[in-house]
Design a protein around this motif. Structure first.
Motif, PDB file in Angstrom:
ATOM      1  N   LEU A  40       8.230   4.868   0.334  1.00  0.00           N
ATOM      2  CA  LEU A  40       8.111   5.573  -0.941  1.00  0.00           C
ATOM      3  C   LEU A  40       8.618   4.716  -2.100  1.00  0.00           C
ATOM      4  O   LEU A  40       8.123   4.831  -3.227  1.00  0.00           O
ATOM      5  CB  LEU A  40       8.892   6.889  -0.887  1.00  0.00           C
ATOM      6  CG  LEU A  40       8.289   7.998  -0.026  1.00  0.00           C
ATOM      7  CD1 LEU A  40       9.280   9.144   0.140  1.00  0.00           C
ATOM      8  CD2 LEU A  40       6.990   8.508  -0.628  1.00  0.00           C
ATOM      9  N   ASP A  41       9.586   3.853  -1.810  1.00  0.00           N
ATOM     10  CA  ASP A  41      10.138   2.983  -2.848  1.00  0.00           C
ATOM     11  C   ASP A  41       9.381   1.668  -2.977  1.00  0.00           C
ATOM     12  O   ASP A  41       9.797   0.774  -3.716  1.00  0.00           O
ATOM     13  CB  ASP A  41      11.620   2.707  -2.558  1.00  0.00           C
ATOM     14  CG  ASP A  41      12.469   3.969  -2.645  1.00  0.00           C
ATOM     15  OD1 ASP A  41      12.022   4.940  -3.288  1.00  0.00           O
ATOM     16  OD2 ASP A  41      13.568   3.994  -2.053  1.00  0.00           O
ATOM     17  N   GLY A  42       8.277   1.531  -2.226  1.00  0.00           N
ATOM     18  CA  GLY A  42       7.408   0.374  -2.392  1.00  0.00           C
ATOM     19  C   GLY A  42       7.681  -0.801  -1.485  1.00  0.00           C
ATOM     20  O   GLY A  42       7.096  -1.870  -1.671  1.00  0.00           O
ATOM     21  N   ASP A  43       8.546  -0.640  -0.479  1.00  0.00           N
ATOM     22  CA  ASP A  43       8.893  -1.755   0.406  1.00  0.00           C
ATOM     23  C   ASP A  43       8.307  -1.509   1.794  1.00  0.00           C
ATOM     24  O   ASP A  43       8.984  -1.023   2.703  1.00  0.00           O
ATOM     25  CB  ASP A  43      10.411  -1.909   0.484  1.00  0.00           C
ATOM     26  CG  ASP A  43      10.841  -3.217   1.141  1.00  0.00           C
ATOM     27  OD1 ASP A  43      10.006  -3.831   1.830  1.00  0.00           O
ATOM     28  OD2 ASP A  43      12.015  -3.601   0.971  1.00  0.00           O
ATOM     29  N   ALA A  44       7.029  -1.848   1.961  1.00  0.00           N
ATOM     30  CA  ALA A  44       6.347  -1.613   3.230  1.00  0.00           C
ATOM     31  C   ALA A  44       6.922  -2.483   4.342  1.00  0.00           C
ATOM     32  O   ALA A  44       6.973  -2.060   5.506  1.00  0.00           O
ATOM     33  CB  ALA A  44       4.850  -1.874   3.076  1.00  0.00           C
ATOM     34  N   HIS A  45       7.354  -3.696   4.012  1.00  0.00           N
ATOM     35  CA  HIS A  45       7.914  -4.591   5.030  1.00  0.00           C
ATOM     36  C   HIS A  45       9.180  -3.992   5.636  1.00  0.00           C
ATOM     37  O   HIS A  45       9.356  -3.988   6.863  1.00  0.00           O
ATOM     38  CB  HIS A  45       8.215  -5.958   4.418  1.00  0.00           C
ATOM     39  CG  HIS A  45       8.822  -6.925   5.388  1.00  0.00           C
ATOM     40  ND1 HIS A  45       8.088  -7.560   6.368  1.00  0.00           N
ATOM     41  CD2 HIS A  45      10.112  -7.355   5.546  1.00  0.00           C
ATOM     42  CE1 HIS A  45       8.884  -8.338   7.082  1.00  0.00           C
ATOM     43  NE2 HIS A  45      10.114  -8.229   6.602  1.00  0.00           N
ATOM     44  N   GLU A  46      10.064  -3.474   4.798  1.00  0.00           N
ATOM     45  CA  GLU A  46      11.287  -2.849   5.297  1.00  0.00           C
ATOM     46  C   GLU A  46      10.961  -1.580   6.081  1.00  0.00           C
ATOM     47  O   GLU A  46      11.607  -1.290   7.102  1.00  0.00           O
ATOM     48  CB  GLU A  46      12.226  -2.533   4.131  1.00  0.00           C
ATOM     49  CG  GLU A  46      13.526  -1.835   4.514  1.00  0.00           C
ATOM     50  CD  GLU A  46      14.460  -2.689   5.364  1.00  0.00           C
ATOM     51  OE1 GLU A  46      15.511  -2.163   5.774  1.00  0.00           O
ATOM     52  OE2 GLU A  46      14.146  -3.871   5.623  1.00  0.00           O
ATOM     53  N   ALA A  47       9.966  -0.837   5.624  1.00  0.00           N
ATOM     54  CA  ALA A  47       9.554   0.360   6.357  1.00  0.00           C
ATOM     55  C   ALA A  47       9.097  -0.006   7.765  1.00  0.00           C
ATOM     56  O   ALA A  47       9.477   0.648   8.745  1.00  0.00           O
ATOM     57  CB  ALA A  47       8.443   1.080   5.603  1.00  0.00           C
ATOM     58  N   GLY A  57       4.413   2.907  13.023  1.00  0.00           N
ATOM     59  CA  GLY A  57       3.985   1.764  12.232  1.00  0.00           C
ATOM     60  C   GLY A  57       3.383   2.199  10.912  1.00  0.00           C
ATOM     61  O   GLY A  57       3.077   3.379  10.703  1.00  0.00           O
ATOM     62  N   VAL A  58       3.219   1.247  10.017  1.00  0.00           N
ATOM     63  CA  VAL A  58       2.623   1.485   8.702  1.00  0.00           C
ATOM     64  C   VAL A  58       1.285   0.760   8.641  1.00  0.00           C
ATOM     65  O   VAL A  58       1.202  -0.435   8.945  1.00  0.00           O
ATOM     66  CB  VAL A  58       3.536   0.977   7.567  1.00  0.00           C
ATOM     67  CG1 VAL A  58       2.883   1.226   6.206  1.00  0.00           C
ATOM     68  CG2 VAL A  58       4.904   1.635   7.642  1.00  0.00           C
ATOM     69  N   THR A  59       0.235   1.475   8.251  1.00  0.00           N
ATOM     70  CA  THR A  59      -1.103   0.899   8.158  1.00  0.00           C
ATOM     71  C   THR A  59      -1.687   1.199   6.787  1.00  0.00           C
ATOM     72  O   THR A  59      -1.657   2.353   6.341  1.00  0.00           O
ATOM     73  CB  THR A  59      -2.034   1.479   9.240  1.00  0.00           C
ATOM     74  OG1 THR A  59      -1.451   1.267  10.534  1.00  0.00           O
ATOM     75  CG2 THR A  59      -3.401   0.810   9.191  1.00  0.00           C
ATOM     76  N   ARG A  60      -2.216   0.183   6.124  1.00  0.00           N
ATOM     77  CA  ARG A  60      -2.917   0.378   4.850  1.00  0.00           C
ATOM     78  C   ARG A  60      -4.387   0.679   5.155  1.00  0.00           C
ATOM     79  O   ARG A  60      -5.058  -0.085   5.838  1.00  0.00           O
ATOM     80  CB  ARG A  60      -2.783  -0.879   3.988  1.00  0.00           C
ATOM     81  CG  ARG A  60      -3.594  -0.890   2.702  1.00  0.00           C
ATOM     82  CD  ARG A  60      -3.195   0.175   1.695  1.00  0.00           C
ATOM     83  NE  ARG A  60      -1.806   0.120   1.283  1.00  0.00           N
ATOM     84  CZ  ARG A  60      -1.326  -0.651   0.294  1.00  0.00           C
ATOM     85  NH1 ARG A  60      -2.143  -1.461  -0.369  1.00  0.00           N
ATOM     86  NH2 ARG A  60      -0.039  -0.600  -0.023  1.00  0.00           N
ATOM     87  N   LEU A  61      -4.861   1.812   4.660  1.00  0.00           N
ATOM     88  CA  LEU A  61      -6.222   2.267   4.906  1.00  0.00           C
ATOM     89  C   LEU A  61      -7.005   2.322   3.599  1.00  0.00           C
ATOM     90  O   LEU A  61      -6.439   2.621   2.544  1.00  0.00           O
ATOM     91  CB  LEU A  61      -6.214   3.673   5.519  1.00  0.00           C
ATOM     92  CG  LEU A  61      -5.354   3.909   6.761  1.00  0.00           C
ATOM     93  CD1 LEU A  61      -5.317   5.403   7.089  1.00  0.00           C
ATOM     94  CD2 LEU A  61      -5.885   3.119   7.940  1.00  0.00           C
ATOM     95  N   THR A  62      -8.302   2.074   3.678  1.00  0.00           N
ATOM     96  CA  THR A  62      -9.199   2.292   2.549  1.00  0.00           C
ATOM     97  C   THR A  62     -10.269   3.278   2.982  1.00  0.00           C
ATOM     98  O   THR A  62     -10.965   3.058   3.982  1.00  0.00           O
ATOM     99  CB  THR A  62      -9.863   0.985   2.092  1.00  0.00           C
ATOM    100  OG1 THR A  62      -8.849   0.043   1.715  1.00  0.00           O
ATOM    101  CG2 THR A  62     -10.776   1.231   0.894  1.00  0.00           C
ATOM    102  N   ASP A  63     -10.386   4.371   2.260  1.00  0.00           N
ATOM    103  CA  ASP A  63     -11.331   5.428   2.622  1.00  0.00           C
ATOM    104  C   ASP A  63     -12.755   4.997   2.280  1.00  0.00           C
ATOM    105  O   ASP A  63     -13.030   4.545   1.161  1.00  0.00           O
ATOM    106  CB  ASP A  63     -10.972   6.710   1.875  1.00  0.00           C
ATOM    107  CG  ASP A  63     -11.878   7.871   2.239  1.00  0.00           C
ATOM    108  OD1 ASP A  63     -12.179   8.043   3.434  1.00  0.00           O
ATOM    109  OD2 ASP A  63     -12.298   8.609   1.323  1.00  0.00           O
ATOM    110  N   THR A  64     -13.654   5.147   3.233  1.00  0.00           N
ATOM    111  CA  THR A  64     -15.028   4.688   3.039  1.00  0.00           C
ATOM    112  C   THR A  64     -15.742   5.459   1.937  1.00  0.00           C
ATOM    113  O   THR A  64     -16.566   4.896   1.212  1.00  0.00           O
ATOM    114  CB  THR A  64     -15.828   4.833   4.347  1.00  0.00           C
ATOM    115  OG1 THR A  64     -15.671   6.166   4.849  1.00  0.00           O
ATOM    116  CG2 THR A  64     -15.346   3.853   5.394  1.00  0.00           C
TER     117      THR A  64
END
Length: 271
Positions: A40-47, A57-64
């Motif tokens: 939420l604070d913008g630190d995906a690496h620490e998450a 895990g954390v995954t960045r998705l793009t909706d088709t």
């Protein structure tokens, strides 16, 4: 690229009332809260660093369909963490609202409404429970709206700590009441800010019969809901919405209900 709606609903289709469930332990909940907070604070690496050891895990998705981007927190395997639920966050803007689905499948089509809201209004978070409310032996362990030891509760509290308002989506059976199509309340707060009263007005304009929990005696007001109690402690806005079958899914009032709730979310985003 993924079809976000299909991704979420394929997950919830696997939830069974006789399925397994065990809540995360205290150390796992603490690590989860820190991981969600980092994202939420913008630190995906620490998450990722915090969540990996507990099977998430954390995954960045793009909706088709929309091209919008989302960050997903979900299990990386098929163990106990797969039943803890998921979090979807808009990655293209600051998080300004949350939709919470504590009883997917059990409260039929609330999960579909949650996805519809996430796709339709920018700046959102979708908090999704990962088990049928009767899973894990049916003793209430998976009823996350009334359990503080769930991943669902921990995620909602992290959003509340950051002042993010939320609406929690529920469904009731026809046998509960035939007087109303929607029961709208603020849970433990027992008072309603202006935008929640406006939501009730919009729902009535859409043709729904609404019971307003802050000014009438209603069934299912959510006063024992643990997320509503946490919101009161955090001074965060919490809305508890119960919908009749015809106001969900393919019901005749479903579009009207969704449109009215989208108006509330637009208010929360400043639109």
């Amino acid at each position: 690229m993924v079809d976000l709606r299909s991704r979420v609903l394929s997950y919830t289709r696997g939830l069974r009332r006789d399925g397994p469930y065990s809540p995360p332990g205290e150390d796992e909940r603490r690590r989860l809260a820190r991981g969600v907070g980092s994202l939420l604070d913008g630190d995906a690496h620490e998450a990722e660093r915090l969540l990996g050891p507990i099977g998430l895990g954390v995954t960045r998705l793009t909706d088709t369909e929309s091209g919008r981007r989302y960050d997903e927190i979900a299990a990386t395997g098929t163990g106990a963490s797969d039943r803890w639920g998921r979090l979807y966050l808009s990655a293209d803007s600051r998080i300004r609202w949350s939709a919470q689905v504590p009883h997917p499948v059990s409260d039929r089509d609330t999960e579909a409404l949650g996805v519809r809201l996430l796709e339709g209004t920018p700046g959102g978070a979708l908090v999704l429970a990962g088990a049928h409310r009767l899973a894990g032996g049916g003793a209430g362990a998976a009823d996350v709206a009334h359990r503080e030891d769930s991943a669902f509760h921990g995620i909602v509290v992290e959003l509340q700590k950051r002042g993010v308002p939320g609406i929690q989506l529920h469904g009731f059976a026809r046998s509960t009441t035939d007087r109303y199509d929607a029961v709208l309340s603020t849970g433990a707060a027992q008072s309603a800010p202006g935008e929640v009263s406006a939501l009730a007005d919009r729902m009535e304009t859409e043709g729904l019969r609404v019971c307003r929990g802050w000014s009438a005696r209603c069934p299912l007001e959510g006063t024992t809901n643990v997320q509503s109690r946490a919101a009161k402690r955090q001074h965060a806005t919490f809305v508890h919405l119960e919908l009749a079958p015809r106001a969900r899914g393919e019901g005749r009032d479903a579009d009207g209900a969704a449109t009215a709730v989208a108006g509330l979310l637009s208010t929360w985003t400043g639109g």
